[in-house]
Design a protein around this motif. Sequence first.
Motif, PDB file in Angstrom:
ATOM      1  N   ILE A   1       0.828  -1.205   0.000  1.00 11.33           N
ATOM      2  CA  ILE A   1       0.000   0.000   0.000  1.00 11.33           C
ATOM      3  C   ILE A   1       0.860   1.252   0.000  1.00 11.33           C
ATOM      4  CG2 ILE A   1      -1.648   1.348   1.366  1.00 11.33           C
ATOM      5  CD1 ILE A   1      -2.932  -1.279   2.222  1.00 11.33           C
ATOM      6  N   ASP A   2       1.890   1.280   0.848  1.00 12.84           N
ATOM      7  CA  ASP A   2       2.755   2.461   0.893  1.00 12.84           C
ATOM      8  C   ASP A   2       3.497   2.645  -0.423  1.00 12.84           C
ATOM      9  OD1 ASP A   2       4.232   0.194   1.257  1.00 12.84           O
ATOM     10  OD2 ASP A   2       4.900   0.688   3.286  1.00 12.84           O
ATOM     11  N   ASN A   3       3.814   1.530  -1.096  1.00 14.32           N
ATOM     12  CA  ASN A   3       4.459   1.627  -2.399  1.00 14.32           C
ATOM     13  C   ASN A   3       3.517   2.261  -3.428  1.00 14.32           C
ATOM     14  OD1 ASN A   3       6.375   1.337  -4.360  1.00 14.32           O
ATOM     15  ND2 ASN A   3       6.433  -0.877  -4.343  1.00 14.32           N
ATOM     16  N   ILE A   4       2.249   1.843  -3.428  1.00 11.02           N
ATOM     17  CA  ILE A   4       1.262   2.419  -4.346  1.00 11.02           C
ATOM     18  C   ILE A   4       1.090   3.907  -4.086  1.00 11.02           C
ATOM     19  CG2 ILE A   4      -1.186   2.430  -4.957  1.00 11.02           C
ATOM     20  CD1 ILE A   4      -1.288  -0.509  -4.575  1.00 11.02           C
ATOM     21  N   ILE A   5       1.021   4.286  -2.812  1.00 12.11           N
ATOM     22  CA  ILE A   5       0.837   5.696  -2.460  1.00 12.11           C
ATOM     23  C   ILE A   5       2.012   6.527  -2.962  1.00 12.11           C
ATOM     24  CG2 ILE A   5       0.716   7.334  -0.541  1.00 12.11           C
ATOM     25  CD1 ILE A   5      -0.828   5.192   1.009  1.00 12.11           C
ATOM     26  N   PHE A   6       3.230   6.032  -2.741  1.00  7.67           N
ATOM     27  CA  PHE A   6       4.412   6.768  -3.193  1.00  7.67           C
ATOM     28  C   PHE A   6       4.410   6.916  -4.713  1.00  7.67           C
ATOM     29  CE2 PHE A   6       8.792   7.077  -4.638  1.00  7.67           C
ATOM     30  CZ  PHE A   6       9.289   8.083  -3.821  1.00  7.67           C
ATOM     31  N   ILE A   7       4.124   5.816  -5.417  1.00  4.29           N
ATOM     32  CA  ILE A   7       4.098   5.870  -6.876  1.00  4.29           C
ATOM     33  C   ILE A   7       3.019   6.824  -7.360  1.00  4.29           C
ATOM     34  CG2 ILE A   7       3.603   4.513  -8.952  1.00  4.29           C
ATOM     35  CD1 ILE A   7       4.956   2.136  -7.617  1.00  4.29           C
ATOM     36  N   SER A   8       1.836   6.783  -6.726  1.00  2.81           N
ATOM     37  CA  SER A   8       0.736   7.652  -7.141  1.00  2.81           C
ATOM     38  C   SER A   8       1.094   9.118  -6.980  1.00  2.81           C
ATOM     39  CB  SER A   8      -0.517   7.326  -6.325  1.00  2.81           C
ATOM     40  OG  SER A   8      -0.922   5.989  -6.516  1.00  2.81           O
ATOM     41  N   ILE A   9       1.762   9.445  -5.884  1.00  2.00           N
ATOM     42  CA  ILE A   9       2.140  10.839  -5.640  1.00  2.00           C
ATOM     43  C   ILE A   9       3.225  11.275  -6.615  1.00  2.00           C
ATOM     44  CG2 ILE A   9       3.206  12.399  -3.961  1.00  2.00           C
ATOM     45  CD1 ILE A   9       1.762  10.819  -1.775  1.00  2.00           C
ATOM     46  N   MET A  10       4.171  10.386  -6.902  1.00  2.00           N
ATOM     47  CA  MET A  10       5.245  10.739  -7.830  1.00  2.00           C
ATOM     48  C   MET A  10       4.725  10.955  -9.250  1.00  2.00           C
ATOM     49  SD  MET A  10       8.170  11.036  -6.267  1.00  2.00           S
ATOM     50  CE  MET A  10       7.192  11.833  -4.982  1.00  2.00           C
ATOM     51  N   VAL A  11       3.859  10.060  -9.733  1.00  2.00           N
ATOM     52  CA  VAL A  11       3.385  10.175 -11.117  1.00  2.00           C
ATOM     53  C   VAL A  11       2.398  11.320 -11.274  1.00  2.00           C
ATOM     54  CG1 VAL A  11       3.732   7.719 -11.556  1.00  2.00           C
ATOM     55  CG2 VAL A  11       1.499   8.511 -10.815  1.00  2.00           C
ATOM     56  N   ASN A  12       1.890  11.858 -10.176  1.00  2.00           N
ATOM     57  CA  ASN A  12       0.984  13.007 -10.252  1.00  2.00           C
ATOM     58  C   ASN A  12       1.689  14.232 -10.831  1.00  2.00           C
ATOM     59  OD1 ASN A  12      -1.552  14.303  -9.770  1.00  2.00           O
ATOM     60  ND2 ASN A  12      -0.616  15.344  -8.020  1.00  2.00           N
ATOM     61  N   ARG A  13       3.028  14.224 -10.830  1.00  2.00           N
ATOM     62  CA  ARG A  13       3.777  15.334 -11.413  1.00  2.00           C
ATOM     63  C   ARG A  13       3.751  15.298 -12.936  1.00  2.00           C
ATOM     64  NH1 ARG A  13       9.346  14.602  -7.944  1.00  2.00           N
ATOM     65  NH2 ARG A  13       8.491  14.915  -5.853  1.00  2.00           N
ATOM     66  N   LEU A  14       3.404  14.134 -13.484  1.00  2.00           N
ATOM     67  CA  LEU A  14       3.434  13.959 -14.929  1.00  2.00           C
ATOM     68  C   LEU A  14       2.157  14.496 -15.569  1.00  2.00           C
ATOM     69  CD1 LEU A  14       4.734  10.273 -15.010  1.00  2.00           C
ATOM     70  CD2 LEU A  14       6.083  12.348 -15.354  1.00  2.00           C
ATOM     71  N   PRO A  15       2.192  14.737 -16.892  1.00  2.00           N
ATOM     72  CA  PRO A  15       0.951  15.061 -17.608  1.00  2.00           C
ATOM     73  C   PRO A  15      -0.062  13.943 -17.434  1.00  2.00           C
ATOM     74  CG  PRO A  15       2.872  15.485 -18.991  1.00  2.00           C
ATOM     75  CD  PRO A  15       3.377  14.787 -17.763  1.00  2.00           C
TER      76      PRO A  15
END
Length: 253
Positions: free
Chosen positions: A28-42
Amino acid sequence: MYGLEAFSHVDTWVSLLTLTLMEIVLGIDNIIFISIMVNRLPVAEQKRGRTIGLLLALVFRIGLLLSISWIVSLRAALFTLTLPWLSAPFPVSGRDLILLAGGLFLIYKSTTEIHTKLQGEEELAQMGGNATKALSQVILQIIIIDLVFSFDSILTAVGLVDNVLVMMIAVVVSMGIMLAFSGVVADFVNRHPTVKMLALSFLIMIGMMLVMEAAHQHLDKGYLYFAMAFSLLVEMLNIRLRRKAKAPPVHGR
């Protein structure tokens, strides 16, 4: 029982189910981190970034499972620290160094992300607006944290099950489930800024926990995940309350 014949026993299926659920919780923490990081992308690149991130996590975990003997050897001390304020010599292993580096990186990234949100800055603008460059930088950061989360996940799997085939099936199934629901989690986190701030705060706590693990201070992760679940429940109530406050009043006839 290390072959397919092991699946003729109920204990193997119980172990598979238990380990799969454990891998999902730890992911779950991995998904959250990935979701927050990719939010910077278009927006068009976000799904691709999440998919690449989770597939990389799957590759890392399978690779680590195939190197269990190396994983176990990382617990051996590489050198020993003797410092005036330590009551006894402190052995430092490869596992300690990996957890320390991963914890510090997670604390740093989560703290800078909170600062970025509070300042109202756009990370994409900081990257120069180049979508290809932004994707490569985000993927690089995901690779770093995937290595740490995968390492922690495999150590947990080794402690629960001694059948490598069961571990691999559990990892593949849990990753498939996380990949299927990663978009839902990402959309929910991105729609609610307060949930995102809560998630970043817990990522800092997870980073601190990794640092403490590197210092041989074991913490029961159950308390941490219970606190996360309780805080999320309270935030769900706040979200529902805010929605009711915005809804137009209903007048009786």
